[in-house]
Design a protein around this motif. Structure first.
Motif, PDB file in Angstrom:
ATOM      1  N   PHE A 174       0.912  -0.653   0.454  1.00  0.00           N
ATOM      2  CA  PHE A 174       0.176  -0.438   0.208  1.00  0.00           C
ATOM      3  C   PHE A 174       1.086   1.270   0.080  1.00  0.00           C
ATOM      4  O   PHE A 174       2.238   1.302   0.413  1.00  0.00           O
ATOM      5  CB  PHE A 174      -0.818   0.392   0.909  1.00  0.00           C
ATOM      6  CG  PHE A 174      -0.322   0.145   2.802  1.00  0.00           C
ATOM      7  CD1 PHE A 174      -0.007   1.692   3.007  1.00  0.00           C
ATOM      8  CD2 PHE A 174       0.494  -0.789   3.425  1.00  0.00           C
ATOM      9  CE1 PHE A 174       0.400   2.094   4.131  1.00  0.00           C
ATOM     10  CE2 PHE A 174       0.506  -0.649   4.339  1.00  0.00           C
ATOM     11  CZ  PHE A 174       0.769   0.783   5.295  1.00  0.00           C
ATOM     12  N   ASP A 175       0.282   2.128  -0.294  1.00  0.00           N
ATOM     13  CA  ASP A 175       0.765   3.622  -0.348  1.00  0.00           C
ATOM     14  C   ASP A 175       0.750   4.420   0.930  1.00  0.00           C
ATOM     15  O   ASP A 175      -0.833   4.635   0.602  1.00  0.00           O
ATOM     16  CB  ASP A 175       0.309   4.493  -2.036  1.00  0.00           C
ATOM     17  CG  ASP A 175       1.000   5.993  -1.879  1.00  0.00           C
ATOM     18  OD1 ASP A 175       2.186   6.840  -0.589  1.00  0.00           O
ATOM     19  OD2 ASP A 175       0.713   6.754  -3.356  1.00  0.00           O
TER      20      ASP A 175
ATOM     21  N   CYS B  46       8.833  -3.670   1.996  1.00  0.00           N
ATOM     22  CA  CYS B  46       8.546  -4.878   0.468  1.00  0.00           C
ATOM     23  C   CYS B  46       9.531  -4.560  -0.723  1.00  0.00           C
ATOM     24  O   CYS B  46      10.253  -3.907  -0.188  1.00  0.00           O
ATOM     25  CB  CYS B  46       7.467  -4.775  -0.096  1.00  0.00           C
ATOM     26  SG  CYS B  46       7.158  -3.311  -0.882  1.00  0.00           S
ATOM     27  N   ASP B  47       9.875  -4.477  -1.489  1.00  0.00           N
ATOM     28  CA  ASP B  47      10.541  -5.222  -3.085  1.00  0.00           C
ATOM     29  C   ASP B  47      10.587  -3.083  -2.845  1.00  0.00           C
ATOM     30  O   ASP B  47      11.574  -2.659  -3.719  1.00  0.00           O
ATOM     31  CB  ASP B  47      10.330  -5.752  -3.864  1.00  0.00           C
ATOM     32  CG  ASP B  47      10.578  -7.051  -3.722  1.00  0.00           C
ATOM     33  OD1 ASP B  47      11.375  -7.421  -2.726  1.00  0.00           O
ATOM     34  OD2 ASP B  47      10.582  -7.985  -4.229  1.00  0.00           O
ATOM     35  N   GLN B  48       9.311  -2.357  -3.270  1.00  0.00           N
ATOM     36  CA  GLN B  48       9.015  -1.416  -3.723  1.00  0.00           C
ATOM     37  C   GLN B  48       9.996  -0.389  -2.115  1.00  0.00           C
ATOM     38  O   GLN B  48       9.220   1.362  -2.585  1.00  0.00           O
ATOM     39  CB  GLN B  48       7.772  -1.742  -3.765  1.00  0.00           C
ATOM     40  CG  GLN B  48       7.044  -2.335  -5.526  1.00  0.00           C
ATOM     41  CD  GLN B  48       5.961  -1.458  -5.485  1.00  0.00           C
ATOM     42  OE1 GLN B  48       4.924  -2.635  -4.712  1.00  0.00           O
ATOM     43  NE2 GLN B  48       5.452  -0.950  -5.879  1.00  0.00           N
TER      44      GLN B  48
ATOM     45  N   ILE C 131      14.736   8.430   1.984  1.00  0.00           N
ATOM     46  CA  ILE C 131      13.216   8.687   0.841  1.00  0.00           C
ATOM     47  C   ILE C 131      14.615  10.281   0.776  1.00  0.00           C
ATOM     48  O   ILE C 131      14.984  10.719   1.590  1.00  0.00           O
ATOM     49  CB  ILE C 131      12.639   8.902   2.312  1.00  0.00           C
ATOM     50  CG1 ILE C 131      11.502   8.197   2.236  1.00  0.00           C
ATOM     51  CG2 ILE C 131      11.559  10.803   1.910  1.00  0.00           C
ATOM     52  CD1 ILE C 131      10.706   8.253   3.131  1.00  0.00           C
ATOM     53  N   GLU C 132      14.271  10.878   0.012  1.00  0.00           N
ATOM     54  CA  GLU C 132      14.572  12.362  -0.289  1.00  0.00           C
ATOM     55  C   GLU C 132      13.231  12.841  -0.499  1.00  0.00           C
ATOM     56  O   GLU C 132      11.827  12.927  -1.393  1.00  0.00           O
ATOM     57  CB  GLU C 132      15.014  12.256  -2.020  1.00  0.00           C
ATOM     58  CG  GLU C 132      15.587  13.571  -1.747  1.00  0.00           C
ATOM     59  CD  GLU C 132      16.788  13.764  -3.416  1.00  0.00           C
ATOM     60  OE1 GLU C 132      16.931  14.591  -4.658  1.00  0.00           O
ATOM     61  OE2 GLU C 132      15.883  12.229  -4.762  1.00  0.00           O
TER      62      GLU C 132
ATOM     63  N   PRO D  68       6.476   8.245  -3.993  1.00  0.00           N
ATOM     64  CA  PRO D  68       5.484   7.361  -2.752  1.00  0.00           C
ATOM     65  C   PRO D  68       6.615   6.214  -1.876  1.00  0.00           C
ATOM     66  O   PRO D  68       7.004   5.579  -1.817  1.00  0.00           O
ATOM     67  CB  PRO D  68       4.738   6.615  -3.829  1.00  0.00           C
ATOM     68  CG  PRO D  68       4.676   6.946  -5.100  1.00  0.00           C
ATOM     69  CD  PRO D  68       6.012   7.521  -5.181  1.00  0.00           C
ATOM     70  N   VAL D  69       5.857   6.131  -0.645  1.00  0.00           N
ATOM     71  CA  VAL D  69       6.268   5.229   0.443  1.00  0.00           C
ATOM     72  C   VAL D  69       5.584   3.859   0.295  1.00  0.00           C
ATOM     73  O   VAL D  69       4.215   4.470   1.046  1.00  0.00           O
ATOM     74  CB  VAL D  69       6.665   5.855   1.514  1.00  0.00           C
ATOM     75  CG1 VAL D  69       7.062   5.252   2.153  1.00  0.00           C
ATOM     76  CG2 VAL D  69       7.517   7.101   1.579  1.00  0.00           C
TER      77      VAL D  69
END
Length: 502
Positions: free
Chosen positions: A179-180, A473-475, A480-481, A493-494
């Motif tokens: 999830f985002d 997860c992989d994503q 974080i920039e 997106p995180v």
């Protein structure tokens, strides 16, 4: 004189006028740029050389706002002079100077930068843009919203919104989905503000196409790209009225929200509905003013003189502050929750310790996640504080000098804009000082909604951790920039996973 001669004469005259105008404009720009080059050296403040028109804004575009602030400090020292467009700005990371600006000499630096929005309703009545006694009066009135009793009442509305989010998370966990985090915590933040400040209960995740929500979302800056409105306002702050009139500002949505808000206020005044929210608190304050039952608010950070409380906000002013809470609170709370979840997922040992505290505290509160129980969670405070150090809700804060001022040989002229680069200071290992931890600012003009936001965050994290835990997860981003909006949000997106604990 023949027609051809007349035409040639006019053409020659036009050409001469054009050349003259070009020469005058070029000369004026050259003189302006020359003055910019020597402006700060005369004040004994170091800094980079500006470009014509852009000033030093190109460096912001190239590096990014927070990273440029840090680069300036490392290269030129704790206090720097530079230009945003043609506007001179003093940026300081000096803890003594910061204390003087925000606390010690607050009277000289009581006001914030005014932009053209100060002439457009409802922005012209935002307490964040008000000055001097007008600011004191409205700030004092609004502070009545954030007493322990009022927050405790509003926490019930917050919990309703958190429960909606829990339902959405349950579906994600059951389906083992990614999830985002900003989308879902943004939904929670928006729901809480709509419920507690605008007087309307919504579920923005479940019903994103509600007309009310469509109008609200038009006011948020675009993510993942440079918003043209933000650039225009930064380079040319006086042009915001043009931005509004040109259609870049959604005035039709503003009218829709104003009319809806005024209808709600009228229904409350007629006792047709009641809700423990901001609107209700302001109307109750009005009744106290009318019946002469006003007393100074003992719980406020500042002990306001009663004279500032002997005023009631008009319906238009109530709408203005509702919109301010929306614009100031939505993004900041959503980002903070997203970053907390990210940090917990990246540091499972911290998440396990926090889960243990949540369970221990709730065992002493009949298992209820409420105002009292979350305020007993000390490790929760530490997790939130460290997240806000790494990812402060705003990249910087500003003040304006109301008179000439001198600090350690540096001259600050009247009307000079001062910037405190919060993100840069928080990422400078040499700046460990009580005056340099600034996620909500410090001093009389610190963040008005701090207690409200922290309560919202605590209720959410505590209730989520009773049932779930966050995982990467992989994503999931390795680092974080932060983007250049000034809002302390991630460029990308995180993405996370949320797992059932039982």
């Amino acid at each position: 004189m023949g027609f051809l001669e007349l035409f040639n004469s006019i053409k020659e005259t036009t050409f001469v006028l054009a050349i003259t105008a070009f020469a005058l404009i070029t000369t004026r720009l050259a003189l302006k740029w020359l003055n910019m080059n020597f402006y700060f050296s005369k004040l004994k403040i170091p800094g980079p050389r500006p470009l014509p028109i852009l000033g030093n804004f190109y460096d912001v575009i190239k590096r990014g706002l927070p990273y440029n602030d840090l680069a300036l400090i490392k290269k030129y020292g704790r206090t720097i002079g530079y230009f945003e467009g043609t506007t001179p700005v003093v940026l300081t990371a000096d803890s003594k100077f910061i204390k003087s600006i925000l606390i010690k000499d607050f009277k000289t630096f009581a006001n914030r930068k005014l932009i053209g929005a100060a002439n457009i309703a409802p922005f012209n009545k935002f307490v964040s843009l008000m000055k001097d006694d007008e600011w004191k009066s409205v700030r004092a009135i609004l502070s009545t919203m954030f007493t322990s009793g009022k927050l405790k009442s509003m926490s019930k509305l917050m919990n309703e919104c958190v429960n909606q989010t829990i339902e959405h998370f349950q579906k994600i966990a059951d389906n083992d989905e990614v999830f985002d985090s900003k989308k879902y915590f943004g939904g929670l933040s928006l729901n809480v503000i709509c419920s507690c400040c605008l007087g309307i209960g919504v579920d923005s995740i479940k019903e994103p196409d509600m007309e009310f929500l469509k109008h609200i979302k038009k006011f948020f800056f675009d993510e993942g790209s440079v918003d043209v409105r933000l650039v225009l306002i930064t380079l040319f702050p006086k042009f915001i009225e043009f931005v509004a009139k040109s259609g870049l500002m959604p005035m039709d949505s503003l009218d829709y929200l104003r009319n809806l808000n005024l209808q709600i206020i009228e229904r409350r005044k007629q006792k047709l509905e009641h809700r423990d929210d901001f609107i209700q608190i302001m109307l109750e304050h009005e009744e106290q003013v009318n019946t002469n039952e006003i007393s100074a608010n003992e719980e406020s950070d500042i002990k306001w003189n009663e004279k500032y409380l002997r005023k009631a906000l008009s319906p238009e002013e109530i709408f203005s502050q509702s919109m301010m809470f929306l614009l100031a609170g939505y993004e900041t709370t959503a980002n903070t929750l997203s970053f907390i979840a990210y940090n917990l997922a990246r540091h499972p040992e911290v998440q396990n310790k926090l889960i243990e505290e949540v369970e221990d505290v709730l065992a002493n509160h009949n298992g209820d996640v409420n105002y009292d129980s979350v305020n007993d969670m000390k490790y929760m405070n530490m997790v939130i504080d460290e997240t806000l150090r790494i990812f402060p809700t705003a990249v910087r804060l500003d003040r304006i000098a109301s008179e000439n001022y001198e600090f350690e040989g540096m001259k600050i002229v009247k009307d000079q804009q001062i910037i405190v680069p919060i993100w840069a200071i928080h990422h400078d290992p040499e700046k460990i000082d009580s005056n340099t931890y600034l996620p909500f600012g410090i001093g009389p003009r610190n963040c008005l909604g701090m207690r409200f936001a922290l309560l919202n965050i605590k209720l959410c994290i505590a209730k989520v951790l009773t049932r779930f835990q966050f995982e990467t997860c992989d994503q999931t981003l390795k680092t974080i920039e932060i983007d250049s909006s000034g809002l302390g949000r991630s460029k990308e997106p995180v993405y996370l996973k949320i797992k059932n604990r039982f």
